[in-house]
Write a protein that holds these residues in place. Structure first.
Motif, PDB file in Angstrom:
ATOM      1  N   ILE A 165      27.711  18.078 -22.982  1.00 10.54           N
ATOM      2  CA  ILE A 165      26.816  18.846 -22.115  1.00 10.54           C
ATOM      3  C   ILE A 165      27.634  19.652 -21.128  1.00 10.54           C
ATOM      4  O   ILE A 165      28.535  19.119 -20.479  1.00 10.54           O
ATOM      5  N   GLU A 166      27.308  20.935 -21.023  1.00 15.00           N
ATOM      6  CA  GLU A 166      27.861  21.750 -19.938  1.00 15.00           C
ATOM      7  C   GLU A 166      26.767  21.950 -18.900  1.00 15.00           C
ATOM      8  O   GLU A 166      25.752  22.601 -19.171  1.00 15.00           O
ATOM      9  N   PHE A 167      26.951  21.387 -17.720  1.00 15.81           N
ATOM     10  CA  PHE A 167      26.070  21.684 -16.597  1.00 15.81           C
ATOM     11  C   PHE A 167      26.564  22.998 -15.997  1.00 15.81           C
ATOM     12  O   PHE A 167      27.764  23.147 -15.696  1.00 15.81           O
ATOM     13  N   PHE A 168      25.649  23.955 -15.822  1.00 14.02           N
ATOM     14  CA  PHE A 168      26.053  25.291 -15.417  1.00 14.02           C
ATOM     15  C   PHE A 168      24.915  25.994 -14.694  1.00 14.02           C
ATOM     16  O   PHE A 168      23.784  25.501 -14.642  1.00 14.02           O
ATOM     17  N   SER A 169      25.223  27.157 -14.169  1.00 14.24           N
ATOM     18  CA  SER A 169      24.187  28.068 -13.671  1.00 14.24           C
ATOM     19  C   SER A 169      24.616  29.497 -13.949  1.00 14.24           C
ATOM     20  O   SER A 169      25.797  29.834 -13.798  1.00 14.24           O
ATOM     21  N   TYR A 170      23.658  30.324 -14.347  1.00 19.57           N
ATOM     22  CA  TYR A 170      23.942  31.749 -14.491  1.00 19.57           C
ATOM     23  C   TYR A 170      24.459  32.318 -13.172  1.00 19.57           C
ATOM     24  O   TYR A 170      25.241  33.274 -13.159  1.00 19.57           O
ATOM     25  N   ALA A 171      24.011  31.738 -12.055  1.00 21.00           N
ATOM     26  CA  ALA A 171      24.371  32.270 -10.741  1.00 21.00           C
ATOM     27  C   ALA A 171      25.785  31.904 -10.310  1.00 21.00           C
ATOM     28  O   ALA A 171      26.303  32.465  -9.341  1.00 21.00           O
ATOM     29  N   CYS A 172      26.425  30.997 -11.020  1.00 21.81           N
ATOM     30  CA  CYS A 172      27.761  30.510 -10.642  1.00 21.81           C
ATOM     31  C   CYS A 172      28.855  31.421 -11.194  1.00 21.81           C
ATOM     32  O   CYS A 172      28.958  31.590 -12.419  1.00 21.81           O
ATOM     33  N   PRO A 173      29.702  32.004 -10.342  1.00 23.48           N
ATOM     34  CA  PRO A 173      30.763  32.890 -10.833  1.00 23.48           C
ATOM     35  C   PRO A 173      31.793  32.178 -11.700  1.00 23.48           C
ATOM     36  O   PRO A 173      32.353  32.773 -12.619  1.00 23.48           O
ATOM     37  N   HIS A 174      32.048  30.900 -11.431  1.00 25.95           N
ATOM     38  CA  HIS A 174      33.010  30.147 -12.249  1.00 25.95           C
ATOM     39  C   HIS A 174      32.447  29.881 -13.645  1.00 25.95           C
ATOM     40  O   HIS A 174      33.193  29.893 -14.632  1.00 25.95           O
TER      41      HIS A 174
END
Length: 216
Positions: free
Chosen positions: A53-62
């Motif tokens: 699983i990749e926890f992520f956000s479109y809003a995160c620049p990284h």
């Protein structure tokens, strides 16, 4: 120097040069440095598979910087591994909206085509996709059925999926993104390693570790 001595020296030099690489390859991952162990381990949703699983956000620049590498990496995974993305909000309204955008595109089977475009719209073009009117224009421009998207975005199913994503992030105590969880047992991230490439190398080793400890 005779021929036998020369050959012996060459072989010895080659072995000396290879030693650091061999030693590096044999060096075990450091718990607390390269990865964390999840206790208790969490069951996955894909029977017989190792979930990554990749926890992520479109809003995160990284996450945007990581996108190209992790997408390419995910396409090379063995058949016994399932790769999933889970959006996270950290209780930020704008991040929750973008989480629902991801889940809506996923439900419509459009993430493979549009993931990179969404990231680029936010971070390169500075398009405010949290604004519905602006988002509708962007969706139409990118060939998405806007009415169908909005029905999906506003649906109970997407709200439930976003709530489930938030609960999952809390279960795994995710405090930053991007973060990867492997087999419900291990957690790693670029913040714990030297680079995105190093993170994926660690993830490969953790997949092997999860495979070796399956059922334990």
């Amino acid at each position: 120097m005779n021929r036998r001595t020369l050959i012996k020296n060459v072989i010895g030099f080659a072995a000396l040069m290879a030693l650091p690489l061999a030693a590096l390859a044999a060096t075990p991952l450091a718990l607390g440095k390269n990865f964390q162990q999840i206790r208790p381990a969490q069951p996955g949703e894909s029977a017989g598979k190792i979930e990554v699983i990749e926890f992520f956000s479109y809003a995160c620049p990284h996450c945007f910087e990581f996108e190209g590498k992790i997408s390419a990496w995910s396409r090379t995974l063995p058949k016994d591994v399932v790769f999933k993305r889970v959006p996270i909000s950290f209780n930020r309204e704008s991040w929750a909206i973008m989480g629902k955008v991801y889940l809506s595109l996923e439900a419509m089977g459009l993430t493979d085509r549009l993931n990179t475009s969404v990231f680029s719209a936010l971070h390169n073009e500075r398009i405010n996709l949290t604004d519905e009117t602006i988002r509708n224009g962007w969706l139409k421009k990118n060939g998405v059925d806007v009415a169908r998207f909005n029905d999906t975005f506003r649906s109970f199913a997407i709200a439930s999926h976003m709530q489930r994503a938030t609960q999952l992030a809390a279960t795994y105590k995710i405090d930053g993104v991007p973060t990867m969880v492997i087999g419900g047992k291990f957690q790693t991230s670029p913040a714990m390693n030297d680079s995105f490439d190093a993170t994926l190398s660690v993830a490969d080793q953790l997949i092997a570790k999860a495979r070796a400890t399956r059922g334990k």
